[in-house]
Design a protein around this motif. Structure first.
Motif, mmCIF file in Angstrom:
data_model
loop_
_atom_site.group_PDB
_atom_site.id
_atom_site.type_symbol
_atom_site.label_atom_id
_atom_site.label_comp_id
_atom_site.label_asym_id
_atom_site.label_seq_id
_atom_site.Cartn_x
_atom_site.Cartn_y
_atom_site.Cartn_z
ATOM 1 N N LEU A 21 0.826 -1.221 0.000
ATOM 2 C CA LEU A 21 0.000 0.000 0.000
ATOM 3 C C LEU A 21 0.856 1.266 0.000
ATOM 4 C CD1 LEU A 21 -2.884 -1.127 2.355
ATOM 5 C CD2 LEU A 21 -3.129 -0.415 -0.034
ATOM 6 N N HIS A 22 2.078 1.196 0.544
ATOM 7 C CA HIS A 22 2.961 2.370 0.467
ATOM 8 C C HIS A 22 3.262 2.727 -0.995
ATOM 9 C CE1 HIS A 22 3.597 1.788 4.804
ATOM 10 N NE2 HIS A 22 3.827 3.091 4.777
ATOM 11 N N GLY A 23 3.231 1.724 -1.873
ATOM 12 C CA GLY A 23 3.422 1.981 -3.303
ATOM 13 C C GLY A 23 2.323 2.851 -3.887
ATOM 14 N N GLU A 24 1.119 2.794 -3.302
ATOM 15 C CA GLU A 24 0.020 3.650 -3.779
ATOM 16 C C GLU A 24 0.301 5.117 -3.426
ATOM 17 O OE1 GLU A 24 -2.613 2.397 -5.547
ATOM 18 O OE2 GLU A 24 -1.605 0.473 -5.408
ATOM 19 N N LEU A 25 0.957 5.361 -2.294
ATOM 20 C CA LEU A 25 1.253 6.752 -1.898
ATOM 21 C C LEU A 25 2.186 7.401 -2.912
ATOM 22 C CD1 LEU A 25 1.756 6.529 1.998
ATOM 23 C CD2 LEU A 25 -0.366 6.643 0.675
ATOM 24 N N THR A 26 3.181 6.635 -3.389
ATOM 25 C CA THR A 26 4.093 7.209 -4.393
ATOM 26 C C THR A 26 3.412 7.259 -5.750
ATOM 27 O OG1 THR A 26 5.107 5.010 -4.614
ATOM 28 C CG2 THR A 26 6.246 6.601 -3.237
ATOM 29 N N ARG A 27 2.617 6.209 -6.088
ATOM 30 C CA ARG A 27 1.941 6.165 -7.395
ATOM 31 C C ARG A 27 1.029 7.370 -7.592
ATOM 32 N NH1 ARG A 27 -2.128 2.610 -10.281
ATOM 33 N NH2 ARG A 27 -2.938 1.765 -8.330
ATOM 34 N N TYR A 28 0.350 7.790 -6.521
ATOM 35 C CA TYR A 28 -0.571 8.921 -6.629
ATOM 36 C C TYR A 28 0.084 10.251 -6.250
ATOM 37 C CZ TYR A 28 -4.387 5.753 -7.629
ATOM 38 O OH TYR A 28 -5.192 4.827 -8.234
ATOM 39 N N GLY A 29 1.393 10.238 -6.030
ATOM 40 C CA GLY A 29 2.119 11.487 -5.781
ATOM 41 C C GLY A 29 1.745 12.155 -4.471
ATOM 42 N N LEU A 30 1.470 11.336 -3.436
ATOM 43 C CA LEU A 30 1.032 11.919 -2.161
ATOM 44 C C LEU A 30 2.181 12.189 -1.198
ATOM 45 C CD1 LEU A 30 -2.161 9.761 -1.372
ATOM 46 C CD2 LEU A 30 -1.939 11.787 -2.824
ATOM 47 N N VAL A 31 3.395 11.720 -1.533
ATOM 48 C CA VAL A 31 4.499 11.806 -0.566
ATOM 49 C C VAL A 31 5.793 12.273 -1.226
ATOM 50 C CG1 VAL A 31 3.597 10.093 1.041
ATOM 51 C CG2 VAL A 31 4.997 9.328 -0.886
#
Ligand SMILES: [Zn+2]
Length: 225
Positions: A21-31
């Motif tokens: 799920l941490h991969g979703e944070l980078t995929r959506y540019g949230l971090v």
């Protein structure tokens, strides 16, 4: 048999889920850099799985995730838990229905937080996911339970799974860690759209009865049976 041994299979699953799920944070540019974190409650064990502190997103794998108790004390893992662990733990202690927590400093949502202004409910997608405005939580310093307390007190007054902590960023909750990640993605998306709308003029409010109807449909009827 220790509590950890009793839930070893569940913890192994949650390590995989939380890591991916941490991969979703980078995929959506949230971090940016190492900011942001996802955690999941270990059901019936008073434990949680969370990201370790200060590790690059490229180096996050299931075995790098750490397990703590619900006071943030390390129970299993080689690294120190995220510096936001106390806030996650406070949420799990006080909101028993929550199975996942996410924290980001995503740009548009944090821009609203910096101004201490709730994102008004002016999009049907906001009514669906948040059931109203995305509220502002208090200013709170890291280091004790103030952030967790501010998150819980604000979300108790709202249907929103997201809170914008003033001058800081976003915390979201969900029945699962995936639900909390979805709320973080949607929070940034609508914060951005409402910001853009504000540049063009005054966004139009949605009548409360329509907000209620949209929220009820989306939460109870929408999706695959
Ligand atoms: Zn933060």
């Amino acid at each position: 048999m220790t509590v950890l041994a009793q839930v070893a299979g569940v913890v192994a699953d949650l390590r995989r889920q939380v890591s991916s799920l941490h991969g979703e944070l980078t995929r959506y540019g949230l971090v940016a850099w190492t900011a942001g974190n996802v955690s999941a409650r270990v059901p019936e064990a008073d434990l949680m799985v969370i990201k370790p502190s200060g590790v690059s997103y490229d180096d996050l794998r299931p075995d790098v995730m750490v397990v703590t108790d619900l006071h943030g004390t390390l129970v299993d893992g080689d690294l120190l838990p995220s510096s936001d662990t106390a806030a996650h733990a406070y949420v799990y202690r006080h909101l028993p229905h929550v199975g996942g927590v996410v924290h980001t400093h995503s740009t548009y949502a944090s821009a609203w937080a910096a101004r201490g202004e709730a994102v008004p409910c002016v999009l049907t997608a906001m009514a669906d996911e948040f059931g109203g405005a995305i509220p502002i939580g208090p200013f709170a310093l890291i280091g004790d339970d103030s952030i967790g307390h501010g998150i819980v007190e604000t979300l108790r007054e709202s249907r929103s799974p997201a809170v914008l902590m003033r001058n800081h960023g976003v915390f979201t909750i969900g029945r699962t860690a995936r639900d909390a990640v979805k709320a973080a993605v949607m929070c940034e998306d609508v914060a951005r759209t409402v910001h853009v709308s504000r540049q063009l003029g005054d966004p139009l409010p949605i009548a409360q009865a329509d907000v209620d109807s949209l929220f009820d449909r989306y939460q109870n009827v929408y999706g695959q049976a």
